[in-house]
Design an enzyme around this catalytic site. Sequence first.
Site, PDB file in Angstrom:
ATOM      1  N   PHE A  11       0.782  -1.138  -0.023  1.00 51.66           N
ATOM      2  CA  PHE A  11       0.095  -0.041   0.150  1.00 51.66           C
ATOM      3  C   PHE A  11       0.760   1.390   0.092  1.00 51.66           C
ATOM      4  CE2 PHE A  11      -2.249   2.727   3.039  1.00 51.66           C
ATOM      5  CZ  PHE A  11      -3.098   3.276   2.427  1.00 51.66           C
ATOM      6  N   ILE A  12       1.739   1.586   0.991  1.00 49.52           N
ATOM      7  CA  ILE A  12       2.547   2.438   1.015  1.00 49.52           C
ATOM      8  C   ILE A  12       3.586   2.494   0.061  1.00 49.52           C
ATOM      9  CG2 ILE A  12       4.072   4.070   2.332  1.00 49.52           C
ATOM     10  CD1 ILE A  12       2.652   3.196   4.849  1.00 49.52           C
ATOM     11  N   LEU A  77      10.141  -1.219   3.770  1.00 45.43           N
ATOM     12  CA  LEU A  77       8.728  -1.044   4.121  1.00 45.43           C
ATOM     13  C   LEU A  77       8.243  -2.430   4.411  1.00 45.43           C
ATOM     14  CD1 LEU A  77       7.329   1.956   1.620  1.00 45.43           C
ATOM     15  CD2 LEU A  77       8.619   1.919   3.914  1.00 45.43           C
ATOM     16  N   TYR A 157       3.775  -7.362  18.301  1.00 38.78           N
ATOM     17  CA  TYR A 157       3.986  -6.664  17.236  1.00 38.78           C
ATOM     18  C   TYR A 157       4.916  -5.537  17.366  1.00 38.78           C
ATOM     19  CZ  TYR A 157       2.955  -3.607  12.921  1.00 38.78           C
ATOM     20  OH  TYR A 157       3.024  -2.893  11.747  1.00 38.78           O
TER      21      TYR A 157
END
Length: 331
Positions: A11-12, A77, A157
């Site tokens: 997405f990014i 990323l 996480y």
Amino acid sequence: MKVLITGGAGFIGSHLAEKCLAEGHSVTALDDLSTGTQDNLNTAQTYGTRFQFIEGSVEDTKLVHDLVAAHDCVYHLASVVGVKRVLAEPLLTVREGLRGTDAVLEAADAAQVPTLIASTSEVYGRALDYLDPEGSQRLAEDSVLVLGTPARHRWLYAITKLAKEALAIAYHRQKGSPFVVVRFFNTVGPRQSPAYGMVIPNFVQAALQGRPIPVYGSGQQRRSFLHVQDAAEAIYRLLLTPSSPPWGEIFNVGNPHEISIRELAELVLQLVGTSSAIEYIPYEESYGPGFEDMQRRTPDITKITQWIGWKPQKSLSQILEEVISYATSSA
Ligand code: UDP
């Protein structure tokens, strides 16, 4: 410049690829397509030989070393995406997070290639719930971090992401490696899939299908949402056009404008123009027992604004309108 983006089909990553290509750079997107898609790269592909896609994992050390050495800068990323996927795949979350990041940083250190590591606002944990649950205080990069035990999935996480930050900072401190860390706050916009449980694509999909909008918990919890193109612009400038080198620094990337999840649901209903109901669902039902949510998570972006003159440009209404029209056209 030759730019390598791990998670480049995500997405990014895909929006960043387009930004770099539009600015005249060459881009290689490395992605294992676990959550990214080739479709996300349709626009990037129109740039011909300036763009290449490589299907592969950041855990493939040889591939990572060869690619990093052949590029002028790296955006790391690649990551497991979404609260629900993290809950379902804890081992992948931690192992891929740590091994993949170490592979990228080791290669980038060896070749002294400027590298940006993506972290997350999850690392602040429940800081604002302790500091200022009802108020207007924001999270700055040196705020306290309030995390729980890794025996609770959410914190597993956050702890993994913190370890990635620590690794990047340690390389910089000890070896002078040109590394910078960003903490993304909730980032949204076209191409974000509803498959991973994020609130805006979920709400928009439910509203368009005429289903009730699923608000988890009371809906009083607040978030702030950044348009993905604003996010891409921020990290583009940080690595490719900084006025002074950002190495060894950590930056928040987010939008300080806050909204409650209940208000967000109402806004989505209004913009979609449907009269679906809002359904309040207990956290245990949506995420399983023992899940912890935070009441507020809002960035202070003073540091990045001072460093590179960046501020978010797109409002929440603009974001929602774009997400609605994307979901309508890709349905
Ligand atoms: N949420 C919700 N309905 C959904 C998905 C999420 O009410 O369908 C809530 C979630 O519990 C959280 C907020 O919306 O309070 C943002 O969730 P998301 O997973 O998008 O990001 P988070 O900020 O939790 O990382």
